[in-house]
Write an enzyme that holds these catalytic residues in place. Sequence first.
Site, PDB file in Angstrom:
ATOM      1  N   GLU A  39       7.612  -6.575 -25.659  1.00 46.25           N
ATOM      2  CA  GLU A  39       8.376  -5.602 -24.878  1.00 46.25           C
ATOM      3  C   GLU A  39       9.840  -5.548 -25.319  1.00 46.25           C
ATOM      4  OE1 GLU A  39       7.441  -3.331 -22.632  1.00 46.25           O
ATOM      5  OE2 GLU A  39       5.377  -3.883 -23.105  1.00 46.25           O
ATOM      6  N   CYS A 198       2.183  13.265 -24.617  1.00 49.16           N
ATOM      7  CA  CYS A 198       3.296  13.959 -23.948  1.00 49.16           C
ATOM      8  C   CYS A 198       4.562  13.799 -24.781  1.00 49.16           C
ATOM      9  CB  CYS A 198       3.478  13.391 -22.540  1.00 49.16           C
ATOM     10  SG  CYS A 198       4.494  14.423 -21.468  1.00 49.16           S
ATOM     11  N   CYS A 205      -0.902  19.115 -24.515  1.00 43.97           N
ATOM     12  CA  CYS A 205      -1.316  19.207 -23.116  1.00 43.97           C
ATOM     13  C   CYS A 205      -2.837  19.300 -22.960  1.00 43.97           C
ATOM     14  CB  CYS A 205      -0.648  20.417 -22.459  1.00 43.97           C
ATOM     15  SG  CYS A 205       1.159  20.296 -22.358  1.00 43.97           S
ATOM     16  N   CYS A 208      -4.420  15.958 -22.541  1.00 48.50           N
ATOM     17  CA  CYS A 208      -3.859  15.086 -21.512  1.00 48.50           C
ATOM     18  C   CYS A 208      -4.764  15.019 -20.286  1.00 48.50           C
ATOM     19  CB  CYS A 208      -2.474  15.582 -21.102  1.00 48.50           C
ATOM     20  SG  CYS A 208      -1.685  14.547 -19.838  1.00 48.50           S
ATOM     21  N   CYS A 214      -0.252  18.586 -13.762  1.00 49.65           N
ATOM     22  CA  CYS A 214       1.098  18.603 -14.337  1.00 49.65           C
ATOM     23  C   CYS A 214       1.855  19.878 -13.972  1.00 49.65           C
ATOM     24  CB  CYS A 214       1.019  18.460 -15.850  1.00 49.65           C
ATOM     25  SG  CYS A 214       2.629  18.388 -16.653  1.00 49.65           S
TER      26      CYS A 214
END
Length: 357
Positions: A39, A198, A205, A208, A214
């Site tokens: 991370e 995205c 899209c 997705c 959305c």
Amino acid sequence: MSGPSAELATQVVRWQAAHGRNHLPWQNTRDAYRVWLSEIMLQQTQVATVLEYYTRFLARFPDVRQLAAAAQDEVLALWSGLGYYSRARNLHRCAQIVVHQHGGEFPRTVDELAALPGIGRSTAGAIAAFCFGARAPILDANVRRVLTRVLGFGADLAEAKNERALWQQAEALLPRQDLSHAMPRYTQGLMDLGAGICLPRNPNCLLCPLQEACVARRDGNPQDYPVRTRKLKRSAQAWWLLLRQDGAGRLWLERRPPAGIWAGLYCPPVYDSRAALDEALQLHASCDARDLPAFTHVLTHRDLHLHPVLARDATPQPNAHCAEQQSGWFAPAQWPALGLPAPVRKLLASLGDDCQK
């Protein structure tokens, strides 16, 4: 809350299991050290770049105790090329705190994790979700883009109150059942959507899983999200680097100040102008100076125009070392173990015979 339904978390979890990234080396583990390391490396850095560094770090520092015991210069040397070197210094400090104050075990709560050096709220949320199944939101750049589009969240994130409101909505969307399984999947799913679906420009899209919910897709304006009015402007700066080499082939290197560009790393002396460098060269009349090709190093919000000047002295210099400034003469064999900025490391390597004689 208008927009997505309560099924959003379930949709993300299912999509991630079927289509997300599931074979990265820091996945499929609850080892907080490995998740934390990944991370921190992934902050401001793409996965493809991190892969090589992550493997190299684990080979040298397989656990937090070995990282804590290392010299900072060794950590910085291994980090060279990843940029944002404050991450490496914080990584080292964090490891030492985990060992000395937490018995070598990472704390399990977001608040305790976020109190460690280099770990903000989003990184703390990711570690807690991946390792401990904590119901904790994340809002890195990719996830912020996904959620503002899905929610139609058009408030200016440059204002703290709007940032807090988005955090609250992100938390409300989190899974509520089977958290040990769902939270790692959901968190990784949002990351995967932001990284591969995205996108900032031309989002996919149709692929997705959240397309029906959305708001941005419905309104046809995904490019309008997220909203942030205050943006850092790019700038440019010119530096002249004095590569002073003695007759034994060693270079004089100085540790950079603890704040600013390349903070804490070793570097040839830096000057703001050629005139200032020439003035410094007058103190070393025996040096034969010549310009090396100038090049540009691109930082996030700044172009650094670097002008290296090689000044060779046929006379070997005494083994001078300034402890206060942590500067001195370093032979080519010592360079790999030093914390050097990536462009300086490449510059020294490119000198070839000039710096190897």
